[in-house]
Design an enzyme around this catalytic site. Structure first.
Site: not given
Ligand code: 4NP
Length: 158
Positions: A10, A13, A15-17, A128
């Site tokens: 994702c 790294n 939240c989702r992955s 996201d």
């Molecule tokens: P992820 O979520 O891609 O599912 O881990 C996010 C985590 C951090 C950010 C964006 C999405 N960020 O902008 O810091």
């Protein structure tokens, strides 16, 4: 036979992955397939490298029995494309970024989107959740539980 290796990807790294990794690991353990399948997760960006999973994501996941234990790292190309059999992104931007990181046709052929494996949800991405509320984290888990079941069936039928 060699293990099937899966990398979930994702943006950050955190939240989702990491959630995909925990949901998939639980299924692998439930079916005693640890000797056949190994998994990891990574982020398109290295902004959160070295960080544990997002607190909110951890709280929602633990309510369903999933413990998020992975530490964030950035995708490495070509190493990850060479090592893993499946490189699975969560949304269209992840897919596009992975395609840019791929260095040959073999790498490109390993890329797929998590929602391709869903059988009950018709979402075309795992959205996201980072800037949203609780419902976004629950939706991530709903989609991932569906997609991981479908992914495991896909691998078993390979
Ligand atoms: P992820 O979520 O891609 O599912 O881990 C996010 C985590 C951090 C950010 C964006 C999405 N960020 O902008 O810091």
């Amino acid at each position: 036979m060699d293990k099937t290796k899966i990398l979930f990807v994702c943006l950050g790294n955190i939240c989702r992955s990491p959630s995909a990794e925990a949901v998939m690991q639980a299924l692998i353990e439930k079916e005693s397939l640890e000797h056949k399948i190994s998994i990891d997760s990574a982020g398109i960006t290295g902004y959160h490298a070295g960080d544990p999973a997002d607190d909110r994501m951890q709280r929602h996941a633990i309510q369903r029995g999933f413990h998020l234990s992975s530490v964030s790292r950035q995708v490495q190309s070509p190493k990850d494309f060479n090592e893993f059999d499946y490189v699975i992104g969560m949304d269209n931007q992840n897919i596009s970024d992975l395609q840019d990181l791929a260095q040959n046709q073999n790498h490109l052929a390993k890329i797929s989107k998590m929602t391709d494996y869903c059988t009950r949800h018709n979402n075309t991405s795992v959205p996201d959740p980072y800037y949203g509320g609780a419902a976004g984290f629950e939706l991530v888990l709903d989609i991932l539980e569906d997609a991981c079941e479908g992914l495991l069936e896909h691998i078993k039928n390979e």
